[in-house]
Every structure is written in structure tokens, then in C-alpha cells.
Design a protein around this motif. Sequence first.
Motif, PDB file in Angstrom:
ATOM      1  N   ILE A  76       3.377   6.514   7.846  1.00 10.56           N
ATOM      2  CA  ILE A  76       2.254   5.741   7.280  1.00 10.56           C
ATOM      3  C   ILE A  76       2.207   5.858   5.760  1.00 10.56           C
ATOM      4  N   LEU A  77       1.839   4.755   5.146  1.00  6.93           N
ATOM      5  CA  LEU A  77       1.640   4.749   3.690  1.00  6.93           C
ATOM      6  C   LEU A  77       0.165   4.434   3.448  1.00  6.93           C
ATOM      7  N   PHE A  78      -0.541   5.416   2.871  1.00  7.18           N
ATOM      8  CA  PHE A  78      -1.978   5.224   2.668  1.00  7.18           C
ATOM      9  C   PHE A  78      -2.255   4.441   1.387  1.00  7.18           C
ATOM     10  N   GLN A  79      -3.534   4.053   1.255  1.00  4.29           N
ATOM     11  CA  GLN A  79      -3.997   3.399   0.026  1.00  4.29           C
ATOM     12  C   GLN A  79      -3.846   4.339  -1.166  1.00  4.29           C
ATOM     13  N   GLU A  80      -4.259   5.581  -0.944  1.00  7.39           N
ATOM     14  CA  GLU A  80      -4.177   6.603  -1.997  1.00  7.39           C
ATOM     15  C   GLU A  80      -3.944   7.961  -1.346  1.00  7.39           C
ATOM     16  N   HIS A  81      -3.808   8.998  -2.163  1.00  7.87           N
ATOM     17  CA  HIS A  81      -3.525  10.357  -1.683  1.00  7.87           C
ATOM     18  C   HIS A  81      -2.279  10.405  -0.807  1.00  7.87           C
ATOM     19  N   ASN A  82      -1.229   9.669  -1.211  1.00 10.70           N
ATOM     20  CA  ASN A  82       0.020   9.707  -0.454  1.00 10.70           C
ATOM     21  C   ASN A  82       0.866  10.911  -0.806  1.00 10.70           C
ATOM     22  N   LEU A  83       0.556  11.498  -1.962  1.00  9.94           N
ATOM     23  CA  LEU A  83       1.388  12.610  -2.433  1.00  9.94           C
ATOM     24  C   LEU A  83       0.522  13.841  -2.677  1.00  9.94           C
TER      25      LEU A  83
END
Lengths: 212, 519
Positions: A76-83
Motif C-alpha cells: 500500500i502507498l498512503f497519502q502521507e507518512h509512507n516513510l
Amino acid sequence: MLEISDLYFGYNDSHSFIFDFKLQPGKCLAIKGASGSGKSTLLNLIAGFLTPISGQILFEAQRIDKLEPAQRPLTILFQEHNLFNHLTVFQNIALGLSPSLRLSQIQSEVVLQALEQLGLADMQQRLPEDLSGGQRQRVALARCLVRSKPLLLLDEPFTGLNEELKLDVQKLIGQLQQQLNLTILWVTHDLDDVEHIADKVAEIENNKLIFI
Amino acid sequence: MIYGGIALIIIWSVYVIASIGLISQFEFSFAADVLSQTYLISVIKFTFLQAFLSTLISIGMAIPIARALHRQNFIGKQLILIISGLCLVIPVIVAVLGIVAVHGGKGWIASAFDIEVNYLYSLIGILIAHVFFNLPLAVRVLLHSLYTVPESSWRLASHLGMNSWHIFKLLEWPLFRNQLPATSGLIFLLCFTSFAVVLVFGGGLKYSTLEVAIYQALRFDFNISAAVVLAAVQILVCLMLFLTMIRFSRRFALQDLSVRPVFRHDGQTLSNKLIDYTVLSVFALWIILPILAILTGSITTSGWSVVKNESFYKAVVGSICVSLASGLLASVFVISLGYLSKQFTYSSNRSKYKMGILEVSVQLSLIFPAFVLATGLFVVLKKHAAVAGPIIVIVINVLAILPFMVRIFLPAMLATYKHDHLAKALGITGLNRFRLIDWPILRTSFAWALGIGLALSLGDFSVIALFGTQDFVTLPLYLYRLMGAYKIDQATVVGVLICILCLATFYSCNRYIGRIRKS
């Protein structure tokens, strides 16, 4: 094939959703809807962050709704807080292969290949705060790549990106889909973002998914 | 979740066990005796009076000082703020020593003006000490709120030609009004339960507070029934104050005060400059003189002979052991309760009720008198008298530092929530989750919380006054005994050493635990 069957979930009595649809392998479904319409709820149910009240989620005819989030055949790739901001680019990608960050020689090479493929080879020791928004999404995509799962969930991945960076990330997602034959579920509030990639478009209306 | 639950059960168990111990010793006839005494009435009256006056003076002085600090930019402003921060962490008994050096019969004021000074051992002395600690606290809270106003608002005020009074009425007072109930409540509560200050400057029939009266009932009369009655009154008042504070629960930040130059036209007139710099000079002298008195006292005296005493080293070892045990135990509680709090805050079945129980559990020590709690525990543990003292001192210290540590640590713990979904999606759980994801985010706050906890424990002078013996002694108790023996030179040196130890501990925690390692 991804099969969502009578999947029912409610935050309370007046705010509940029911989803029922199928998506063929290697296809991309774009889901549009206003804020609060339930787009992210659908992704969270499939990813395992929310537990449905009833219904089933099947992938390749296997039930996956009882599995832990990390055991599901998806990334999954989130809108934000991916890293994780305190970990380097290399470490952020490597977490896709080993949650303890203890990598074998082969796994390290896989990470290096992903870095190379996404044009991040010279940034592997940088921290996310030293990257642009587009570069950060590339890193998150590189992690999706190394996880090598057949289903990709995208939750408005262009949030905060300018037009140029959007096109860049869009192109990368298209390449990955072709290369890995990914099945993609792409949530967006702007269909322009996804028109070149989507095979089907649906909208969440009155708490249900309706194909356009 | 499970560890947090266990932590909560342990905290409540301590209070329940102590209460059982107290009730088992309670005798109604003794209690009735105490209640009928005019002594109790006068103690209650005085406790309220000194707390009310201390709060009034601290808040009343803080408003002009915060305004002056905000609208004037000058060399030394940062230094004043640093020293005001120091006043919040300096051990009470050490500051008391500094105040004696300035205001005492042979102090700086008496020497400078060649006058007889005899106001210290009375209500005035108590007020001086309470204002020394609480004025900087109030100033920092009010100043922090002024810095939340965007710069454009001050420019607009200037553009509209608002004078100093207009600015106070329309811009500053609404901010202060929001902060004052909680700040006043906290200061009142701190002064209401003040122990070391009242023990040194007050005492006796005329100047006793409930906390000191409880100590005297236990230490000199061993009248547990009287102590229970006094404690009940104190708990009742503290509970009411505590609930009022929750009602106005505008929390002020236990955080760094980030100061930036702000241009305010109302601070540029000659009259306002004169007022501001006068106010600031008084404030600077107020907080600097006692600290300076301790430092210079330690340099110029022969008090360093104290380090040759064997009892001094016993006190050092005692302090370090108590502080380390309290700090480490409290850390385990803080981390466990942090995870529980995160669960309560973000889970799908979150409830304010559960969160309320957690907050009250952590802050119970603010309303429960330490001496009463300690006595209750002692009654239960008296068969093991040899170890009861140290255990009780450590337990009480843990409960006392917990509210501060939790308040510092909790925001960081709640911030780890943003990674929950990603960590779950990647299967990062258990120890891997703590090691790789949570700890790097938590370590700075944890180090700060631990540093504060250890420093507070090192400087604590409360129940150790009750349980201290020749063998079990800490540095603050040692200092108090030296003061009692009129060995002020040696006490001054011990005071400086306590401060150095506190600062070194705080610095080490932040330097070695809190550092952010960039890979």
C-alpha cells in the motif's frame, strides 16, 4: 482476481458502508469520491487496518480478510507518512523485505536493484527529510516493488505533489504495473490523476461502490 | 496494553494498601480530639492564607514581567529565561538555603543596608520562597502564550495605533485569561502542599500548613489518627482544586520556550521602557541573588571540609541509589502507560472515561499527601522495618515524579501512531517495532523525562525526612541536618553539589540517551 463480497462495515449506525465488487488480475480500478465518502475506509478494510462486521475479501479465490495486514498479498502507498523519517532511504526500502532490518546478501542486492530502477541509487544514505516530495514517493514505490505483492493499493498518492512530480510518479506506477502485472486499486478525488492507467472507474455514492 | 494495565493495577494497589494500613490504625477518639482543637482550624486557615497570597503575588507579578520580557529585546534576555528555568528544577532545600543567604539575619540584605533583618522565619519567608519558585513558572507560561500570537497581529496593532492599554485589553488579556485558571490552580496546589519551605521558615503553632502538621503528628507524636484527619482535609481540598483544574483543562506546556525577537511599538515609548526595565531588574535580582548566594558561598567558605566526612559519602550513595531506582522504575511505568494511553486514544472503542482513569491514576500523587501515603505503607511493612524506609521512599518518589514524566513523554508516544498502519502493513511488530520505529521517535522525550525524573528524585526532600536514619540518608536530608546544626558553610557546599549532580544527570540523559543518531 480480487473479490469483495458483501463487505459490511460501520463506524456507527448512521455511518456504515457495504462493498461488493470484483477486479480482474492486472487491472486498475480507480475509485473516486468526496472526502469522507468511504474511499480510505475501503482500502483500510482490504489492507486489514479495519475489521469488517460481515462479508469476505478474496484474492485468487483465497480468503484474506482473516490474515494479519502484513500477511496479505498486497502492498500500500498512503497519502502521507509512507516513510520513517529517522531511517535512511535504504533502510526504508529494506523494511519491505525484513521487518527486523537484518538482510541477507540477496535481499541487500534486491534493495540496491530497486534503488537503481527508481533512480535513487545516489540517495540511499539520505534521510527522507532531505528528499523532495516526489523522491519520497519514489522511495515508497521502491518499497512496494521489493515487496513484490500482486495487489497494489494507492490512497491518493499524489497529495502534496506538483503537476510535474505527479506525471513522474504516474509514469512509474504505469511501468510497475506492466512489469509486475499488478492489480491496482487507486483511490483519488481527481480522476485526471489516473485516467491513463485506470481500466475501470467507480464512485462511492450513498455508502456503496457504483461503477461508472 | 497488558503492561499498561499491570502498571495501573500496581499504582492503585499502592494507594489501596496505604489506605488499609491507615484505617487499621485509626482511632476515633484521637481523631475527635484533633478535630475539636483550635490548632486544626488555625492550621487550615494558615494553609489557605499562605497558598492564596503566594498565588496572588506570583500571578500579579508575572503579568508585567511577561509583558516586559515579550516587548523588550535586550542582551541578557536569554540568560534571564535560562535562570528562570533553573528555578523550576533547583531542589527546594537548596533554594531555601540561597534565600537564607540573601534574606537571613546575616544575609546579603542585612549586610548591604546594615539593618536588622528578622522577617524570614514567618509568613513573609514562606511567601518569599514560594514566589521564588512559582513566579518564574507563571512568567514562562504567560510568555509562552504571548509568543503564540502571530507577528502580523503586533504589526496590525501598530498600524491601528493601539496604545499599551489597548494592546493589553484586546490582545494580551484574552490570552492570559485562558492561562490563568489552570496556572493559578497549579501554583495554589503546589503552595498548599508545600513541605520543605514551611518546615524551614514556618512550623510551630503559628505558621504550620497541613503537610507540615501531618509530618509533625507522625514524626513527633506518632499520632496516626490525627494525621489521617489532617490528610482527609488536605485530600478534600486538593481534590476540589484538581477537579477545578481539569474543568479549566488548558494544559500549559512543559516545553522549551522558543524566544524570537518581536517588534512591538508599545514597548518603544520612554515611559514603557522605564517601567519594563524596572520590572525586569527586580525580577532578575529576585531569581539570580539566591542562586548567586549559594555559588559564591561555596567558593569563599571553608565548607568543602564536608567532603572529608564519611556521612557525606553515605548521603551521596543514598541519593544516587534512591534516584536511580525511582527513575528507572518510573520509566517502566511511563513507557507502559504511554502505550496504554495510545491504545485508549486511538483505538476504535476509545473512551474518554478510560483515559480519565489513566490521567487521574498518574496524578493521584498531587492530591494524596506523601507523608500519609508513606505512613500507610509503613504500617503494612513495619514487620520489615529495616528495608521499609528505603522501599517507601522509592515508591513515593516514583509516584511523585510520574505526573511530570508522563506529561513530557506522552506527546511523543502519541506521535508514533502515525506509523501504525505502515508498521502493520510491513509486519513490523513487537521488539522490532519498538527498536526500529518507536524508540527513535521516543528517545528524545524519554531522555528528557528521565532526566527530569532523576533530577527531581535527587533533590527530593519529603518523606526522607520521616524515614531517614544515620545509615539511610540522602543529600537533601544531609543538607537539612547541616542547616539544623548551623553548619551553613558546609550546607552551602552540599547544596552546590546537589545542583551539580542534578544538572550532570539531566545533561547525561539528554546527551547519551536522547541524542538523535543519524544513520
